[in-house]
Design a protein around this motif. Structure first.
Motif, PDB file in Angstrom:
ATOM      1  N   SER A  13       0.835  -1.195   0.000  1.00 29.73           N
ATOM      2  CA  SER A  13       0.000   0.000   0.000  1.00 29.73           C
ATOM      3  C   SER A  13       0.872   1.248   0.000  1.00 29.73           C
ATOM      4  CB  SER A  13      -0.892   0.016   1.236  1.00 29.73           C
ATOM      5  OG  SER A  13      -1.517   1.273   1.375  1.00 29.73           O
ATOM      6  N   PRO A  14       0.546   2.232  -0.871  1.00 30.61           N
ATOM      7  CA  PRO A  14       1.341   3.456  -0.901  1.00 30.61           C
ATOM      8  C   PRO A  14       0.925   4.488   0.132  1.00 30.61           C
ATOM      9  CG  PRO A  14      -0.313   3.523  -2.609  1.00 30.61           C
ATOM     10  CD  PRO A  14      -0.458   2.179  -1.922  1.00 30.61           C
ATOM     11  N   GLY A  15       0.020   4.152   1.004  1.00 33.36           N
ATOM     12  CA  GLY A  15      -0.562   5.133   1.904  1.00 33.36           C
ATOM     13  C   GLY A  15       0.437   5.820   2.817  1.00 33.36           C
ATOM     14  N   GLN A  16       1.528   5.135   3.170  1.00 31.53           N
ATOM     15  CA  GLN A  16       2.478   5.695   4.124  1.00 31.53           C
ATOM     16  C   GLN A  16       3.673   6.368   3.462  1.00 31.53           C
ATOM     17  OE1 GLN A  16       1.676   5.729   7.415  1.00 31.53           O
ATOM     18  NE2 GLN A  16      -0.240   4.872   6.624  1.00 31.53           N
ATOM     19  N   TRP A  17       3.676   6.462   2.151  1.00 30.63           N
ATOM     20  CA  TRP A  17       4.817   7.077   1.478  1.00 30.63           C
ATOM     21  C   TRP A  17       4.884   8.572   1.768  1.00 30.63           C
ATOM     22  CZ3 TRP A  17       3.923   4.711  -4.068  1.00 30.63           C
ATOM     23  CH2 TRP A  17       4.115   3.336  -4.007  1.00 30.63           C
ATOM     24  N   SER A  18       6.072   9.050   2.044  1.00 32.13           N
ATOM     25  CA  SER A  18       6.259  10.474   2.319  1.00 32.13           C
ATOM     26  C   SER A  18       6.791  11.240   1.111  1.00 32.13           C
ATOM     27  CB  SER A  18       7.227  10.658   3.495  1.00 32.13           C
ATOM     28  OG  SER A  18       6.725  10.067   4.672  1.00 32.13           O
ATOM     29  N   PHE A  19       7.638  10.573   0.311  1.00 35.30           N
ATOM     30  CA  PHE A  19       8.363  11.281  -0.744  1.00 35.30           C
ATOM     31  C   PHE A  19       8.047  10.776  -2.148  1.00 35.30           C
ATOM     32  CE2 PHE A  19      11.356  10.948   2.978  1.00 35.30           C
ATOM     33  CZ  PHE A  19      11.093  12.215   3.469  1.00 35.30           C
ATOM     34  N   ILE A  20       7.184   9.776  -2.292  1.00 31.94           N
ATOM     35  CA  ILE A  20       6.949   9.133  -3.585  1.00 31.94           C
ATOM     36  C   ILE A  20       5.492   9.289  -3.993  1.00 31.94           C
ATOM     37  CG2 ILE A  20       7.058   6.953  -4.864  1.00 31.94           C
ATOM     38  CD1 ILE A  20       9.205   6.031  -2.907  1.00 31.94           C
ATOM     39  N   ARG A  21       5.299   9.581  -5.274  1.00 30.25           N
ATOM     40  CA  ARG A  21       3.957   9.690  -5.826  1.00 30.25           C
ATOM     41  C   ARG A  21       3.903   8.999  -7.186  1.00 30.25           C
ATOM     42  NH1 ARG A  21       3.802  11.060  -1.402  1.00 30.25           N
ATOM     43  NH2 ARG A  21       2.932  12.952  -0.444  1.00 30.25           N
ATOM     44  N   TRP A  22       2.706   8.464  -7.515  1.00 25.64           N
ATOM     45  CA  TRP A  22       2.494   7.940  -8.860  1.00 25.64           C
ATOM     46  C   TRP A  22       2.286   9.100  -9.823  1.00 25.64           C
ATOM     47  CZ3 TRP A  22       3.640   3.192  -9.994  1.00 25.64           C
ATOM     48  CH2 TRP A  22       3.473   2.171  -9.055  1.00 25.64           C
ATOM     49  N   LYS A  23       2.784   8.951 -11.052  1.00 21.18           N
ATOM     50  CA  LYS A  23       2.529   9.947 -12.084  1.00 21.18           C
ATOM     51  C   LYS A  23       2.436   9.253 -13.436  1.00 21.18           C
ATOM     52  CE  LYS A  23       4.024  14.353 -14.038  1.00 21.18           C
ATOM     53  NZ  LYS A  23       5.006  15.461 -13.981  1.00 21.18           N
ATOM     54  N   THR A  24       1.482   9.651 -14.240  1.00 20.31           N
ATOM     55  CA  THR A  24       1.391   9.148 -15.609  1.00 20.31           C
ATOM     56  C   THR A  24       2.173  10.079 -16.518  1.00 20.31           C
ATOM     57  OG1 THR A  24      -0.809   8.212 -15.194  1.00 20.31           O
ATOM     58  CG2 THR A  24      -0.164   8.531 -17.490  1.00 20.31           C
ATOM     59  N   ILE A  25       3.141   9.528 -17.224  1.00 13.67           N
ATOM     60  CA  ILE A  25       3.966  10.288 -18.164  1.00 13.67           C
ATOM     61  C   ILE A  25       3.779   9.662 -19.535  1.00 13.67           C
ATOM     62  CG2 ILE A  25       6.297  11.031 -18.764  1.00 13.67           C
ATOM     63  CD1 ILE A  25       7.024  10.818 -15.803  1.00 13.67           C
ATOM     64  N   GLY A  26       3.264  10.424 -20.472  1.00 17.49           N
ATOM     65  CA  GLY A  26       2.866   9.828 -21.739  1.00 17.49           C
ATOM     66  C   GLY A  26       1.782   8.806 -21.481  1.00 17.49           C
ATOM     67  N   GLN A  27       2.032   7.553 -21.877  1.00 15.50           N
ATOM     68  CA  GLN A  27       1.084   6.472 -21.637  1.00 15.50           C
ATOM     69  C   GLN A  27       1.574   5.502 -20.565  1.00 15.50           C
ATOM     70  OE1 GLN A  27      -0.298   4.633 -25.390  1.00 15.50           O
ATOM     71  NE2 GLN A  27       0.587   6.390 -26.466  1.00 15.50           N
ATOM     72  N   LEU A  28       2.604   5.888 -19.812  1.00 17.51           N
ATOM     73  CA  LEU A  28       3.211   4.977 -18.856  1.00 17.51           C
ATOM     74  C   LEU A  28       3.100   5.498 -17.429  1.00 17.51           C
ATOM     75  CD1 LEU A  28       6.497   4.082 -20.799  1.00 17.51           C
ATOM     76  CD2 LEU A  28       4.304   2.878 -20.849  1.00 17.51           C
ATOM     77  N   GLU A  29       3.082   4.546 -16.485  1.00 19.29           N
ATOM     78  CA  GLU A  29       3.052   4.887 -15.072  1.00 19.29           C
ATOM     79  C   GLU A  29       4.472   4.933 -14.510  1.00 19.29           C
ATOM     80  OE1 GLU A  29       0.331   5.718 -13.238  1.00 19.29           O
ATOM     81  OE2 GLU A  29      -0.667   5.676 -15.185  1.00 19.29           O
ATOM     82  N   ALA A  30       4.711   5.949 -13.697  1.00 17.97           N
ATOM     83  CA  ALA A  30       6.037   6.131 -13.110  1.00 17.97           C
ATOM     84  C   ALA A  30       5.917   6.470 -11.636  1.00 17.97           C
ATOM     85  CB  ALA A  30       6.787   7.240 -13.836  1.00 17.97           C
ATOM     86  N   LEU A  31       6.983   6.192 -10.911  1.00 22.30           N
ATOM     87  CA  LEU A  31       7.134   6.624  -9.532  1.00 22.30           C
ATOM     88  C   LEU A  31       8.021   7.857  -9.523  1.00 22.30           C
ATOM     89  CD1 LEU A  31       7.818   3.155  -7.910  1.00 22.30           C
ATOM     90  CD2 LEU A  31       5.864   4.601  -7.365  1.00 22.30           C
ATOM     91  N   GLU A  32       7.511   8.939  -8.971  1.00 28.70           N
ATOM     92  CA  GLU A  32       8.315  10.148  -8.856  1.00 28.70           C
ATOM     93  C   GLU A  32       8.733  10.331  -7.402  1.00 28.70           C
ATOM     94  OE1 GLU A  32       6.765  13.717 -10.569  1.00 28.70           O
ATOM     95  OE2 GLU A  32       7.686  13.167 -12.484  1.00 28.70           O
ATOM     96  N   VAL A  33      10.035  10.478  -7.193  1.00 29.01           N
ATOM     97  CA  VAL A  33      10.592  10.682  -5.863  1.00 29.01           C
ATOM     98  C   VAL A  33      10.902  12.163  -5.692  1.00 29.01           C
ATOM     99  CG1 VAL A  33      12.441  10.064  -4.276  1.00 29.01           C
ATOM    100  CG2 VAL A  33      11.612   8.376  -5.935  1.00 29.01           C
ATOM    101  N   HIS A  34      10.285  12.781  -4.692  1.00 23.38           N
ATOM    102  CA  HIS A  34      10.554  14.180  -4.353  1.00 23.38           C
ATOM    103  C   HIS A  34      11.007  14.233  -2.894  1.00 23.38           C
ATOM    104  CE1 HIS A  34       8.854  15.815  -8.079  1.00 23.38           C
ATOM    105  NE2 HIS A  34       7.906  14.904  -7.957  1.00 23.38           N
ATOM    106  N   HIS A  35      12.277  13.929  -2.702  1.00 23.21           N
ATOM    107  CA  HIS A  35      12.886  13.944  -1.379  1.00 23.21           C
ATOM    108  C   HIS A  35      13.509  15.323  -1.153  1.00 23.21           C
ATOM    109  CE1 HIS A  35      15.688  12.835   1.863  1.00 23.21           C
ATOM    110  NE2 HIS A  35      14.959  11.738   2.050  1.00 23.21           N
TER     111      HIS A  35
END
Length: 308
Positions: A13-35
């Motif tokens: 579950s991503p519920g506890q993530w502090s620095f990571i978010r899902w993002k759709t880039i083009g047609q693909l899913e990515a994890l973006e880290v903003h630390h």
């Protein structure tokens, strides 16, 4: 190969993530880290890292400005994962070649959809693990069964990739691979790779002739070499210096397409060869690996700040 949904498979579950978010880039899913100390972008397709930048610094990776983010299409730039074979299948050792049922280079790991396994965060670093079960879904292009686990560790000091391959089958498994790292430069003619002096290498542009490196590697046009060395390297460009420390590797690939081949590459602007170079931590050519049943092998690279 069976079609896979582009929806990211989750094992936590991503519920506890502090620095990571899902993002759709083009047609693909990515994890973006903003630390607070660094940023990174990691795609599920190909387990493909396309960005890493400590706070207030430029991206440590080169990305093509014309890269496309589409299902089943390799992304140009960042760190493609070449697995479970590297390069032209016909140029691999017989034990590797006999498993490949296609002429496509660099394996299917760079376009397959990987599964998110784990995320770990702290005030100083972020670690993300992705996995790929190379099973019967790939029977039309490859004969075998392998499990891959790729762990990324990010910190203000740099980043590390560790790709562990396990053979869950009953027969020996032969494979080759590479972490195909694209690095940026403001001027390829003023860039060099240190640490390969006196190393033997295969020059693929000279009919796979064996040669010996004399001093640093410089770039004055197309270069495509497989060095028989897994030593630590330093890549020096006009704007930065990076140290690459390899794990589980006795081969290194150095590549730049030069002006002529650049005209033929997909998702690659014609002059882009002047602003990038690839130094690939590998198990290539005679450095391919064989795993018996239950055995594992880890190929890794740590990329940090170097000294000119």
């Amino acid at each position: 190969m069976s079609e896979s949904s582009n929806k990211p498979p989750l094992s936590l579950s991503p519920g506890q993530w502090s620095f990571i978010r899902w993002k759709t880039i083009g047609q693909l899913e990515a994890l973006e880290v903003h630390h607070p100390l660094f940023e990174a972008t990691l795609f599920l397709q190909g387990a493909h890292l396309t960005r890493f930048a400590p706070k207030d610094e430029q991206d440590w990776l080169w990305m093509s400005p014309t890269a496309r983010f589409e299902p089943g299409r390799a992304i140009r730039g960042g760190i493609p994962i070449c697995w479970p074979w590297f390069g032209d299948p016909a140029r691999n050792a017989p034990e590797v070649r006999k498993r490949v049922k296609t002429q496509e280079p660099h394996g299917f790991g760079r376009t397959a959809l990987w599964k998110l396994e784990d995320v770990s965060e702290s005030a100083h670093e972020v670690e993300i693990s992705l996995s790929l079960d190379a099973n019967q879904d790939f029977d039309d292009i490859w004969h075998g069964h392998a499990l891959a686990l790729l762990t990324f560790n990010f910190s203000v000091r740099g980043y590390q990739l560790a790709l562990t391959t396990t053979n869950p089958g009953s027969e020996p498994l032969a494979f080759s691979q590479a972490l195909h790292t694209y690095l940026p430069t403001s001027d390829i003619t003023r860039s060099r790779v240190l640490g390969l002096g006196c190393a033997h290498y295969i020059d693929t542009l000279k009919n796979w002739e064996y040669c010996t490196q004399d001093g640093p590697v410089y770039f004055d046009g197309e270069i495509d070499r497989i060095y028989e060395s897994g030593e630590s390297l330093t890549v020096v460009t006009p704007n930065a210096s990076r140290k690459l420390t390899a794990i589980g590797s006795d081969s290194t690939v150095v590549w730049n397409p030069g002006p002529d081949k650049a005209l033929k590459l997909s998702d690659f602007p014609d002059p882009a060869w002047q602003t990038m170079l690839c130094v690939e931590t590998a198990n290539a050519a005679s450095d391919y690996r064989v795993l018996n049943s239950g055995q594992s092998h880890t190929l890794g690279v740590l990329i940090g700040r170097g000294k000119n």
